[in-house]
Design a protein around this motif. Structure first.
Motif, PDB file in Angstrom:
ATOM      1  N   LYS A  50      47.861  84.974  53.407  1.00  0.00           N
ATOM      2  CA  LYS A  50      47.042  83.830  53.010  1.00  0.00           C
ATOM      3  C   LYS A  50      47.598  83.152  51.754  1.00  0.00           C
ATOM      4  CE  LYS A  50      42.846  85.734  55.098  1.00  0.00           C
ATOM      5  NZ  LYS A  50      41.513  86.342  54.859  1.00  0.00           N
ATOM      6  N   GLU A  51      48.094  83.956  50.799  1.00  0.00           N
ATOM      7  CA  GLU A  51      48.670  83.376  49.583  1.00  0.00           C
ATOM      8  C   GLU A  51      49.942  82.593  49.904  1.00  0.00           C
ATOM      9  OE1 GLU A  51      47.501  83.128  46.637  1.00  0.00           O
ATOM     10  OE2 GLU A  51      45.728  84.376  46.951  1.00  0.00           O
ATOM     11  N   LEU A  52      50.801  83.149  50.753  1.00  0.00           N
ATOM     12  CA  LEU A  52      52.046  82.465  51.100  1.00  0.00           C
ATOM     13  C   LEU A  52      51.769  81.199  51.911  1.00  0.00           C
ATOM     14  CD1 LEU A  52      54.306  85.522  52.044  1.00  0.00           C
ATOM     15  CD2 LEU A  52      54.419  84.132  49.967  1.00  0.00           C
ATOM     16  N   SER A  53      50.784  81.269  52.801  1.00  0.00           N
ATOM     17  CA  SER A  53      50.435  80.105  53.614  1.00  0.00           C
ATOM     18  C   SER A  53      49.868  78.993  52.744  1.00  0.00           C
ATOM     19  CB  SER A  53      49.420  80.503  54.690  1.00  0.00           C
ATOM     20  OG  SER A  53      49.067  79.398  55.492  1.00  0.00           O
ATOM     21  N   SER A  54      49.017  79.375  51.776  1.00  0.00           N
ATOM     22  CA  SER A  54      48.417  78.400  50.870  1.00  0.00           C
ATOM     23  C   SER A  54      49.469  77.743  49.984  1.00  0.00           C
ATOM     24  CB  SER A  54      47.357  79.095  50.008  1.00  0.00           C
ATOM     25  OG  SER A  54      46.866  78.232  49.016  1.00  0.00           O
ATOM     26  N   ALA A  55      50.465  78.550  49.559  1.00  0.00           N
ATOM     27  CA  ALA A  55      51.503  78.035  48.655  1.00  0.00           C
ATOM     28  C   ALA A  55      52.546  77.200  49.393  1.00  0.00           C
ATOM     29  CB  ALA A  55      52.187  79.196  47.934  1.00  0.00           C
TER      30      ALA A  55
END
Length: 402
Positions: A50-55
């Motif tokens: 989720k963090e990588l997708s958001s970034a």
């Protein structure tokens, strides 16, 4: 041959500041300690996804959560105070319910189980520590590393950055069979320690796609972008599930052996909703709900490579002090250390190939009625799993990008 390779590198630099034996109990071939880690490893995989997708909106995503977890768990052996707690809790380990010894014992057993007992797939996992010459690692840290992790410990001349870069890059290239090259660039002369964790996965589809049916088709990256990609296709028996609640279809493809791939295709406009809903419970539901039935599946053939600097995503997960002058890595050496950089590289090649025996038996009895068509022609998610461990997590936004 379906190939997936991933590698995590942690650079530990000198801070410029002025101030053993494992539980043998098993359940279905997996140790109790390893089983206890499964919820944490899946939770960490999804939170980091989720963090990588958001970034990186609109970008392909590919990473191996298990080797990132292994690299930082190894680092935690030398961490103390808040640094130690942040690392383990950032990796989703609940320190109220699980003891640190259980974490390291469990990871040892988990990694060992993953790399053994399956002749049908190739899965290599390992760690290495490159240590600055004249830097003395504390005996207790070395004892713990040797007890829990299969790690090469090698001296490196970090004061000669180019020489150290070549040494590390040659090691990585050899371990990944030439798939990952030039991992390390611009090493700082003050680097004290480099921790590398790698995984190499190679497997064949249990039921391969026939290359003669691969066709160029449209893939809809977004509302404004369409690319042409080679689309594999096969009509036959698949395990799949239409999740009406989350507006997606889940298709499971089995490798020869015990590894499986789950491909998740959200309905148009439902990607963001699906990603927010991802959880251990959702993955468990999909694994349980997929049923064997006939379908015609169209899946892109692609070769993907990704590279990340993970410092900021890991900070978002609560691992902060280890990157600052407040880092307490005093269990590694008596000199002050902090992590300056975390690099993660991954490669995934997806194609039609399977074993010769499987290809020879590719004709299947089919019902007379036409089965549903499941066409992965817009962004979708992928998970490669073995022993309930997420080896790789991916989002394929544009399969034409290499």
């Amino acid at each position: 041959m379906n190939v997936a390779i991933s590698l995590c590198l942690i650079l530990v630099g000198l801070c410029t500041i002025t101030q053993g034996h494992h539980d043998g109990d098993t359940h279905n071939g997996t140790s109790v300690a390893a089983l206890k880690l499964h919820p944490s490893t899946v939770h960490f995989a999804l939170e980091l996804y989720k963090e990588l997708s958001s970034a990186s909106p609109g970008k392909n995503i590919l990473f191996s959560p298990i080797i990132i977890s292994a690299a930082f768990s190894l680092l935690s052996l030398g961490a103390k105070s808040a640094t130690h707690t942040q690392i383990l809790e950032g990796l989703s380990f609940n320190l109220t319910n699980i003891q640190e010894k259980e974490i390291h014992n469990g990871l040892h057993d988990l990694l060992s189980a993953l790399t053994h007992s399956d002749n049908e797939i190739k899965l290599d996992i390992g760690q290495a520590l490159f240590v600055r010459e004249q830097l003395k690692l504390l005996p207790e840290f070395l004892d713990h590393v040797n007890a829990h992790y299969t790690a090469d410990i090698l001296p490196a001349k970090f004061q000669e950055p180019k020489e150290a870069e070549k040494q590390i890059n040659d090691y990585v290239e050899k371990k990944t069979h030439g798939k990952i090259m030039d991992l390390v660039k611009d090493l700082a002369p003050e680097t004290a320690l480099v921790i590398i964790s790698y995984i190499l996965f190679q497997g064949n589809w249990e039921k391969p796609f026939d290359p003669q049916w691969t066709r160029e088709e449209d893939f809809f990256v977004d509302q404004n972008t369409t690319v042409r990609v080679p689309m594999m296709q096969r009509m036959g028996w698949f395990h799949y599930y239409f999740d009406e609640e989350l507006s997606c279809v889940v298709v499971r493809l089995d490798y020869s052996g015990t590894a499986k791939a789950f491909f998740v295709l959200p309905d148009a406009g439902k990607s963001e909703q699906l990603e927010k809903a991802l959880s251990e419970e959702v993955l468990a539901k999909w694994a349980e709900k997929v049923q064997r039935n006939t379908a015609q599946v169209h899946l892109p053939k692609f070769n993907m490579s990704t590279s990340y600097e993970l410092k900021e995503p890991l900070k978002k997960l609560g691992i902060t002090d280890v990157f600052s002058d407040h880092a307490d890595l005093s269990g590694i050496t008596d000199q002050p250390l902090k992590v300056s950089k975390v690099t993660h590289k991954a490669v995934l090649a997806l194609d039609e190939k399977g074993t010769v025996a499987a290809a020879a038996g590719a004709v299947e009895a089919m019902p007379m009625s036409m089965p549903p068509t499941i066409r992965f022609n817009h962004p979708f998610l992928g998970f490669i799993v073995r022993n309930n461990v997420v080896l790789f997590a991916a989002k394929i936004v544009d399969p034409s990008e290499s």
